[in-house]
Design a protein around this motif. Structure first.
Motif, PDB file in Angstrom:
ATOM      1  N   ALA A  64     -23.411  12.457  19.847  1.00 54.47           N
ATOM      2  CA  ALA A  64     -22.254  13.045  19.162  1.00 54.47           C
ATOM      3  C   ALA A  64     -22.604  14.484  18.800  1.00 54.47           C
ATOM      4  N   ARG A  65     -21.572  15.295  18.685  1.00 54.05           N
ATOM      5  CA  ARG A  65     -21.759  16.697  18.295  1.00 54.05           C
ATOM      6  C   ARG A  65     -20.862  17.004  17.104  1.00 54.05           C
ATOM      7  N   GLY A  66     -21.371  17.807  16.184  1.00 54.32           N
ATOM      8  CA  GLY A  66     -20.616  18.128  14.989  1.00 54.32           C
ATOM      9  C   GLY A  66     -20.570  19.610  14.711  1.00 54.32           C
TER      10      GLY A  66
ATOM     11  N   ALA B  82     -32.005  14.481  16.231  1.00 52.11           N
ATOM     12  CA  ALA B  82     -30.891  15.255  15.691  1.00 52.11           C
ATOM     13  C   ALA B  82     -31.342  16.674  15.394  1.00 52.11           C
ATOM     14  N   GLY B  83     -30.511  17.638  15.755  1.00 51.10           N
ATOM     15  CA  GLY B  83     -30.795  19.039  15.477  1.00 51.10           C
ATOM     16  C   GLY B  83     -29.586  19.716  14.858  1.00 51.10           C
ATOM     17  N   LEU B  84     -29.828  20.663  13.971  1.00 49.40           N
ATOM     18  CA  LEU B  84     -28.750  21.359  13.263  1.00 49.40           C
ATOM     19  C   LEU B  84     -29.151  22.816  13.060  1.00 49.40           C
ATOM     20  N   VAL B  85     -28.224  23.719  13.356  1.00 46.11           N
ATOM     21  CA  VAL B  85     -28.422  25.150  13.101  1.00 46.11           C
ATOM     22  C   VAL B  85     -27.255  25.648  12.268  1.00 46.11           C
ATOM     23  N   GLY B  86     -27.512  26.668  11.434  1.00 43.50           N
ATOM     24  CA  GLY B  86     -26.438  27.141  10.575  1.00 43.50           C
ATOM     25  C   GLY B  86     -26.702  28.512  10.008  1.00 43.50           C
ATOM     26  N   VAL B  87     -25.686  29.048   9.334  1.00 42.07           N
ATOM     27  CA  VAL B  87     -25.774  30.364   8.717  1.00 42.07           C
ATOM     28  C   VAL B  87     -25.012  30.338   7.400  1.00 42.07           C
TER      29      VAL B  87
ATOM     30  N   GLY C 189     -24.381  20.878  15.230  1.00 47.93           N
ATOM     31  CA  GLY C 189     -25.494  19.988  15.514  1.00 47.93           C
ATOM     32  C   GLY C 189     -25.195  18.994  16.613  1.00 47.93           C
ATOM     33  N   GLU C 190     -26.269  18.408  17.141  1.00 51.28           N
ATOM     34  CA  GLU C 190     -26.164  17.322  18.114  1.00 51.28           C
ATOM     35  C   GLU C 190     -26.982  16.152  17.609  1.00 51.28           C
ATOM     36  N   TYR C 191     -26.401  14.924  17.721  1.00 46.85           N
ATOM     37  CA  TYR C 191     -27.000  13.740  17.116  1.00 46.85           C
ATOM     38  C   TYR C 191     -27.044  12.609  18.133  1.00 46.85           C
ATOM     39  N   ARG C 192     -28.232  12.135  18.444  1.00 44.17           N
ATOM     40  CA  ARG C 192     -28.416  11.023  19.380  1.00 44.17           C
ATOM     41  C   ARG C 192     -28.829   9.768  18.611  1.00 44.17           C
ATOM     42  N   ASN C 193     -28.033   8.708  18.741  1.00 46.81           N
ATOM     43  CA  ASN C 193     -28.263   7.418  18.074  1.00 46.81           C
ATOM     44  C   ASN C 193     -28.223   7.518  16.552  1.00 46.81           C
TER      45      ASN C 193
END
Length: 384
Positions: A299-301, A257-262, A276-280
């Motif tokens: 899934a993507r959020g 899972a990876g997440l970027v933000g500001v 973010g993008e989340y696998r399993n």
């Protein structure tokens, strides 16, 4: 899910973003030691056609109590400890449903950073997810922090149990590393075999079959760039080595899972966004229309919020805000989409919060059919 305790001992790397100001009881204080008690009582009601809890009575909204211990050591070091428990003050089903939210010990130093051991907030949440956790009632539905099992203590993206973390701020940069140890949640069940004896159906034997999951470890890293006093960019990545078992068969179900933000806070404004993008990680049960269980492969959020604080319009602070929570299943047409508009009134040093939010629901099931139901929620919260 609003975090209301102020972690004074973590201020060296700007984790004050985790908190709104809250009252707290200092139970004991000396030059070397402090014992602090704080928490909140919080309730909400939700109104809308075909909406969960649409019974016009209050429900628990994250009530909790916590104890913080600080002991000053030599050369600027401080030993810290935290025990935080959630509970239901309404005793639904005759039980307070208490559970452990956080429980850790650690060391902190203004120069060398902070080391924590135990159940704690993940880097996934504290370094990026927090940027969009400014809705008072809804929110955090698509950022991945709490899209795993329970509070994601097993998955590692929410409040990982059995974890050790290190955080520090170096000039305009903040860094974080987290490691979560093994947890075996496999279990065996007996599969009965039947036969016929003298015309009657009887058990003739059984086999043991393994189900559940085994987390071997979680590794997480995060970084923030503080471009200015009111502008911060962040990125975090989490990998959990997990095997899931069914019918004695192990399936690779590693979480990536990876997440970027500001986060930007100019004057009375606040703006936050992350993707973010989340696998399993995300359970299929979060999406409408799935017949099977288990995690969605991908899934993507996306989350964002804009908020304005009126400081002198009335006693206390009045907030107006709006934003988006969107979680998409990459392998079907399912999506959970909420357009949120809200207002809040913060009184008594911002410890009493009264809020109302309108959720315009544009969700769809796996076949792309609309399943959303608009709803209105009201909340009352008191921080102590």
């Amino acid at each position: 899910m609003k975090i209301i305790v102020k972690f004074t001992f973590l201020s060296t790397f700007n984790l004050i973003l985790l908190a709104q100001s809250a009252s707290a009881f200092t139970l004991y204080s000396s030059p070397e030691n402090r014992l602090i008690f704080s928490g909140r009582l919080s309730a909400y009601s939700r109104f809308g056609k075909d909406t969960d809890h649409d019974d016009h009575i209050p429900h628990n909204a994250g009530s909790r109590a916590r104890v913080i211990v600080e002991h000053n050591l030599v050369d600027g070091w401080t030993a810290v400890g935290m025990s935080s428990w959630g509970f239901d003050p309404f005793f639904k089903d005759g039980d307070d449903h208490h559970f452990k939210r956080q429980q850790y010990v650690g060391l902190t130093n203004d120069r060398y950073g902070t080391l924590l051991l135990g159940k704690q907030y993940s880097l996934f949440y504290s370094m990026v997810g927090i940027f969009t956790d400014y809705f008072w009632i809804n929110g955090t539905a698509a950022q991945g922090s709490f899209n795993g099992e329970g509070d994601s203590s097993f998955d590692g993206t929410g409040r990982p149990a059995r974890s050790v973390s290190y955080r520090d701020r170096l000039g305009n940069w903040s860094i974080g590393l987290l490691y979560q140890t093994s947890r075996d949640q496999r279990y065996q069940t007996r599969i009965l075999h039947y036969g016929t004896v003298d015309g009657q159906r009887v058990v003739t034997g059984f086999d043991h079959e393994t189900f559940g999951a085994w987390r071997k470890n979680t590794i997480q890293g995060g970084i923030q760039w503080h471009a200015s006093d009111d502008l911060t960019f962040g990125a975090v990545y989490s990998h959990s080595n997990i095997e899931r078992y069914r019918n004695n068969t192990a399936h690779d179900a590693n979480i990536n899972a990876g997440l970027v933000g500001v986060s930007w806070q100019p004057g009375n404004w606040y703006f936050g966004a992350d993707a973010g993008e989340y696998r399993n990680l995300v359970s299929k049960s979060e999406f409408a229309g799935y017949s099977g269980a288990g995690p969605a492969k991908k899934a993507r959020g996306y989350e964002c919020i804009a908020q304005y604080n009126f400081k002198h319009l009335a006693p206390g602070t009045i907030q107006l805000y709006g934003g988006l929570n969107r979680l998409d299943d990459a392998n079907s047409d399912a999506r959970n989409v909420s357009y949120i508009a809200g207002a809040a009134w913060l009184l008594f040093n911002e410890n009493l919060i009264l809020a109302v939010e309108q959720d315009f629901d544009d969700s769809k099931n796996v076949d792309g059919h609309a399943v959303g139901h608009n709803n209105t929620s009201v909340l009352a919260r008191y921080n102590f």
